[in-house]
Design an enzyme around this catalytic site. Structure first.
Site, PDB file in Angstrom:
ATOM      1  N   LYS A  70      38.862  49.687  50.207  1.00 47.19           N
ATOM      2  CA  LYS A  70      40.096  49.426  50.169  1.00 47.19           C
ATOM      3  C   LYS A  70      40.935  50.254  51.096  1.00 47.19           C
ATOM      4  O   LYS A  70      41.859  49.539  51.675  1.00 47.19           O
ATOM      5  CB  LYS A  70      40.504  49.567  48.504  1.00 47.19           C
ATOM      6  CG  LYS A  70      40.169  48.489  47.593  1.00 47.19           C
ATOM      7  CD  LYS A  70      40.460  47.102  48.090  1.00 47.19           C
ATOM      8  CE  LYS A  70      40.361  45.960  47.190  1.00 47.19           C
ATOM      9  NZ  LYS A  70      40.665  44.675  47.465  1.00 47.19           N
ATOM     10  N   SER A  76      44.193  49.235  45.990  1.00 44.90           N
ATOM     11  CA  SER A  76      43.852  49.716  44.600  1.00 44.90           C
ATOM     12  C   SER A  76      44.201  51.255  44.544  1.00 44.90           C
ATOM     13  O   SER A  76      44.216  51.862  45.576  1.00 44.90           O
ATOM     14  CB  SER A  76      42.402  49.544  44.495  1.00 44.90           C
ATOM     15  OG  SER A  76      42.006  50.205  43.405  1.00 44.90           O
ATOM     16  N   TYR A  97      33.761  51.250  46.395  1.00 44.56           N
ATOM     17  CA  TYR A  97      34.993  50.274  46.528  1.00 44.56           C
ATOM     18  C   TYR A  97      36.357  50.813  46.822  1.00 44.56           C
ATOM     19  O   TYR A  97      36.909  50.172  47.534  1.00 44.56           O
ATOM     20  CB  TYR A  97      34.966  49.907  44.785  1.00 44.56           C
ATOM     21  CG  TYR A  97      36.183  49.366  44.446  1.00 44.56           C
ATOM     22  CD1 TYR A  97      37.356  49.952  43.783  1.00 44.56           C
ATOM     23  CD2 TYR A  97      36.320  47.849  44.861  1.00 44.56           C
ATOM     24  CE1 TYR A  97      38.559  49.086  43.538  1.00 44.56           C
ATOM     25  CE2 TYR A  97      37.686  47.302  44.662  1.00 44.56           C
ATOM     26  CZ  TYR A  97      38.571  47.842  43.923  1.00 44.56           C
ATOM     27  OH  TYR A  97      39.868  47.108  43.522  1.00 44.56           O
TER      28      TYR A  97
END
Ligand code: WQD
Length: 329
Positions: free
Chosen positions: A148, A120, A144
């Site tokens: 990643k 991402s 988050y």
């Protein structure tokens, strides 16, 4: 030989599954169905319902890889809500990093040689310059994005440890639908969130109008989900070519659009009144985040072909509560 798609019952994964099948590939889906939909799983595709972060998942995955003669894995299965990751960091690491650990262990045990990983743009955090190339410092600002980036590190370490062939694709803002029935139906990102408001006869919301941008609202690089899905097939071909010198690619258009521009376009496409409520900034939102997509073009031979209007039109066509759909029932 099969290609295993984890999270293949999800919005993006289902688009990749369809393109793989259209290309004649045998596919197997692994999905815990927590956010995936059975409607997205083709009748001829085996579905292994599994939380890949669960205890014992490595053994189940390794057995599945052997049974289906897996030649590659495309890994989507993860939690992806930035705000939720701030509230539940331990769970996000357990799910996203734990899932990656189990997946890589199973791939090593079963000698599955190739991995395309759904990473991402969130790995970049809030860079000084909002235009980011792959070499831009990766300083994620939420759990988050951190999970990643750790996923990328784990995969890179596996290439050294046992010869995994790996590519990570850093998605920018995904939108649109390659086919109406595969549209994103969950209001977790701007365009579906605007649709949800409009279909409830409420005003769309703009989180922050005082950013240092031309119209004061945040700018993002919106990428059509079908362009994104095609990048995964290009990434597999890149791994098959053995040329994989680079292992991380920005998947974006290189063009930015502001929140206000997107909402105005939704108004044009839907014909609805999109006069918005202007609210304070949302914590953690960078003012500008746009991809430099040159490396994917030069190395993967991939560039986006759909524009923002295509994304809004196709997303609206697949939005279940759109007046046309409800009127049709
Ligand atoms: C876009 C802009 C909001 C809704 C997300 C996540 C993650 C990642 C990329 C894959 C922001 C604004 C939104 C609304 C608004 N995906 N907004 N009103 O936060 O850029 O990134 O997508 O890795 O899912 O990181 O996407 O769609 O939430 O927001 O003003 O009702 O729209 O503040 O500026 P984001 P988003």
């Amino acid at each position: 030989m099969s290609i295993v798609v984890t999270g293949g019952a999800g919005y993006i994964g289902a688009h990749v599954v369809r393109l793989l099948q259209l290309a004649g590939q045998k596919v197997v889906i692994v999905d815990d169905m927590s956010t995936g939909s059975h409607d997205r799983v083709p009748a001829d595709v085996p579905l292994i319902e599994l939380d890949i972060a669960a205890a014992g998942a490595t053994e189940i995955l390794a057995a599945a890889f052997a049974e289906h003669e897996a030649s590659a894995v495309i890994h989507f299965a993860a939690r992806k809500r930035v705000g939720e990751s701030v509230e539940r960091p331990t769970w996000y690491y357990q799910q996203n990093v734990g899932g990656m650990v189990n997946l890589l262990a199973a791939m090593e045990a079963s000698s599955v040689p190739k991995l395309v990983f759904s990473s991402s743009a969130a790995v970049y955090g809030q860079p000084d310059s909002g235009y980011v190339a792959e070499k831009t410092a990766q300083e994620p600002i939420n759990p988050y994005g951190q999970t990643k980036l750790v996923g990328e590190w784990l995969a890179r370490a596996a290439t050294t440890a046992w010869g995994l062939q790996y590519v990570g694709l850093r998605y920018f803002n995904v939108a649109g639908a390659g086919w109406p029935e595969l549209a994103d139906t969950v209001a977790l990102n701007l365009i579906p969130m605007v649709f949800e408001k409009l279909c409830a006869n409420r005003a769309p919301q703009i989180f922050g109008t005082d950013y240092p941008t031309p119209d004061g609202t945040c700018i993002r690089d919106y990428i059509h989900v079908k362009d994104l899905a095609e990048a995964h097939l290009q990434a597999l071909a890149y791994l098959d070519s053995g040329r994989n010198v680079f292992d991380a690619f920005n998947i974006g258009t290189g063009n930015g659009a502001s929140v206000r521009e997107v909402i105005d376009l939704v108004g044009e496409v839907t014909g609805l009144d999109t006069t918005a409520d202007e609210l304070p900034r949302r914590p953690g939102d960078p003012a500008l985040l746009v991809a430099d997509p040159a490396l994917a073009a030069s190395e993967l031979g991939w560039t986006a072909s759909h524009d923002l209007a295509d994304m809004v039109k196709s997303a609206w066509e697949g939005w279940p509560q759109a007046p046309r759909h409800t009127a049709a029932h």
